[in-house]
Design a protein around this motif. Structure first.
Motif, PDB file in Angstrom:
ATOM      1  N   PRO A 369     -45.232  25.154  58.743  1.00 33.94           N
ATOM      2  CA  PRO A 369     -45.388  27.202  58.779  1.00 33.94           C
ATOM      3  C   PRO A 369     -43.726  26.957  59.806  1.00 33.94           C
ATOM      4  CG  PRO A 369     -47.492  27.192  59.066  1.00 33.94           C
ATOM      5  CD  PRO A 369     -46.855  25.733  58.469  1.00 33.94           C
ATOM      6  N   ILE A 370     -43.038  27.625  60.026  1.00 30.79           N
ATOM      7  CA  ILE A 370     -42.232  28.047  61.096  1.00 30.79           C
ATOM      8  C   ILE A 370     -42.192  27.642  62.366  1.00 30.79           C
ATOM      9  CG2 ILE A 370     -39.532  29.636  61.566  1.00 30.79           C
ATOM     10  CD1 ILE A 370     -39.442  30.481  59.013  1.00 30.79           C
ATOM     11  N   ASP A 371     -43.000  29.155  62.510  1.00 29.75           N
ATOM     12  CA  ASP A 371     -43.913  29.204  63.837  1.00 29.75           C
ATOM     13  C   ASP A 371     -44.587  28.037  64.248  1.00 29.75           C
ATOM     14  OD1 ASP A 371     -43.249  31.857  64.357  1.00 29.75           O
ATOM     15  OD2 ASP A 371     -44.838  32.545  64.071  1.00 29.75           O
ATOM     16  N   ARG A 372     -44.697  27.286  63.756  1.00 28.88           N
ATOM     17  CA  ARG A 372     -46.168  25.663  63.872  1.00 28.88           C
ATOM     18  C   ARG A 372     -44.810  24.438  63.911  1.00 28.88           C
ATOM     19  NH1 ARG A 372     -50.953  24.673  65.079  1.00 28.88           N
ATOM     20  NH2 ARG A 372     -50.397  23.780  67.265  1.00 28.88           N
ATOM     21  N   PHE A 373     -43.849  24.517  63.510  1.00 27.38           N
ATOM     22  CA  PHE A 373     -43.169  23.272  63.607  1.00 27.38           C
ATOM     23  C   PHE A 373     -42.066  23.788  65.418  1.00 27.38           C
ATOM     24  CE2 PHE A 373     -37.622  22.962  63.728  1.00 27.38           C
ATOM     25  CZ  PHE A 373     -37.835  21.541  63.876  1.00 27.38           C
ATOM     26  N   PHE A 374     -41.635  24.977  65.432  1.00 29.57           N
ATOM     27  CA  PHE A 374     -40.912  24.775  66.324  1.00 29.57           C
ATOM     28  C   PHE A 374     -41.880  24.395  67.996  1.00 29.57           C
ATOM     29  CE2 PHE A 374     -37.949  27.362  64.353  1.00 29.57           C
ATOM     30  CZ  PHE A 374     -36.799  26.867  64.551  1.00 29.57           C
TER      31      PHE A 374
END
Length: 465
Positions: A369-374
């Motif tokens: 997930p995008i949010d998880r990565f950042f």
């Protein structure tokens, strides 16, 4: 953008008068059965000197639309045209909203208070001019989340429930009605220029250009004001498109009447945040061709800005306009690098391009997930390196070591949370369900507080050109 706007005194303005009577029609607000205050954005209100209003005063101005002293004496429904999914429509305009007031913030910027759901206007066609309460709640969540993620967005200023039961074909009905007020850096759209060009109204095109340059951008017109304005819009629009991508956001309806001449995101209908970096993810159920899919938003916004260039042709030859339009891809690439590094909490360095490409490839390949990565890689070092140990992430692991953390990148307690603050459709529906079923507003207010905490952790976004 500053996440903590400075308090200001109320400084009313009436700059839109310089475009009257050619830009709008005076209208009256609907007389609602009830006015129940559900949401007041005191942070935004303080930035324009309206934070001290009592709830009764708030309802009088933003539910009954009593004019603000010194600002517009009566509401104005703006006139505009636009391409809607690439089809030109000359029969649009403010159909369920109006410009209510203008003012300046502490930095002297000219701002608008506009409405959604405030009643019928000459442009309502067959609509009832109303807004569902669910639509208002969704707009709160969109604007708060985008502001926290650094996107240049309108602010949801007020939501007042109106006591009306609305019928809608695309959601359970009857449903509760509301009237919303948004704070924006102008409601002049690309479609405003398209309408003037459509009617061969060259004097209005000149006045719109001057208004945008001098009152919205604060620029002194040069030798070629049209190309000058287009250049400013290209810069802001390229940055907006990049900010959507880095936020993982899909606006859903990037029509030319929904593109603000200041490059500020606004008017949220079928928006979604995509959990994964999926270029084909769409927000609108009616976007069957994926015209405004996640990965096509830069193309869509660039196309809309090209419609502004076409509208400006009566004022200037094509070559200087084309030269400005051709800057978009480069500016978009630079904005992607600037904003990606900002959200990651690392200094941009010499060339972040390969690192970003590796990050996107890793997210796509591993379904991270995008949010998880950042959240996991904030400051350039993974929370849990074992979660990124497979080959999908090998190129990114090698690339990120060359980037240094921004000072204080991980100081905020948010970065120690076990999970990132996200805003996906399931949570949006759950927040609405609590309101719809139990009239429980606690989940909404708690989510807004959590989003603002995340915004504090990120700090001020990169400065928009």
């Amino acid at each position: 953008m500053n996440h903590m706007p400075q308090a200001a005194n109320f400084r009313p303005a009436t700059e839109i008068d310089t475009l009257m009577p050619d830009i709008a029609d005076p209208v009256a607000a609907a007389d609602f059965p009830r006015t129940i205050l559900r949401y007041r954005n005191d942070r935004a209100a303080a930035s324009v000197g309206l934070g001290g209003l009592s709830d009764d005063q708030w309802i009088a101005h933003f539910g009954r639309f009593t004019p603000l002293d010194g600002s517009l004496p009566r509401p104005l429904a703006l006139r505009y045209h636009g391409h809607q999914f690439r089809h030109y429509n000359p029969d649009i305009g403010d159909g369920r909203g109006f410009l209510f007031a203008q003012m300046r913030d502490g930095a002297g910027r000219l701002l608008d208070l506009g409405t959604k759901g405030s009643g019928q206007t000459p442009y309502s066609r067959f609509g009832d001019g109303r807004l569902t309460l669910k639509g208002g709640v969704r707009e709160i969540l969109a604007t708060e989340m985008l502001e926290a993620l650094g996107v240049n967005t309108s602010k949801t200023f007020s939501i007042i429930e109106t006591g009306e039961a609305l019928e809608r074909n695309d959601e359970p009905s009857p449903t509760r009605g509301a009237v919303m007020v948004r704070l924006s850096h102008s409601h002049i759209r690309i479609g405003s220029f398209q309408r003037a060009a459509f009617h061969d109204d060259t004097p209005l095109l000149e006045r719109l250009t001057d208004y945008a340059l001098t009152r919205l951008y604060g620029d002194a017109p040069g030798d070629n004001p049209s190309a000058q304005l287009l250049g400013r819009v290209v810069e802001r629009a390229a940055d907006l498109a990049a900010s959507y991508m880095v936020a993982g956001f899909v606006h859903g309806v990037l029509n030319s009447d929904n593109i603000n001449i200041t490059g500020e995101s606004f008017d949220y209908g079928p928006w979604r945040f995509t959990p994964l970096w999926d270029a084909h993810f769409t927000a609108a159920y009616f976007d069957h061709a994926g015209l405004y899919a996640f990965g096509r938003q830069a193309e869509a916004i660039h196309w809309d800005v090209a419609q502004l260039a076409i509208s400006l042709r009566p004022l200037v030859d094509a070559p200087p306009l084309i030269a400005q339009l051709e800057r978009f891809p480069t500016l978009y690439g630079e904005a992607m690098q600037r904003r990606f590094c900002w959200r990651l909490g690392v200094e941009p360095g010499a060339d972040p391009g390969p690192m970003i490409e590796a990050a996107v490839r890793g997210m796509v390949t591993s379904d991270t997930p995008i949010d998880r990565f950042f959240h996991d890689w904030r400051g350039g070092a993974a929370h849990d390196a074992t979660a990124y140990g497979d080959t999908a992430w090998s190129a990114f692991r090698e690339a990120i070591v060359a980037f240094t953390a921004v000072p204080g990148a991980k100081e905020h307690g948010y970065w120690s949370d076990g999970a990132p603050c996200s805003m996906h459709i399931e949570e949006v529906e759950a927040i609405w369900s609590a309101i719809d079923r139990d009239d429980d507003w606690t989940p909404l207010y708690a989510k807004v507080a959590a989003i603002r905490r995340m915004g504090e952790a990120h700090g001020p976004a990169p400065i928009t050109p």
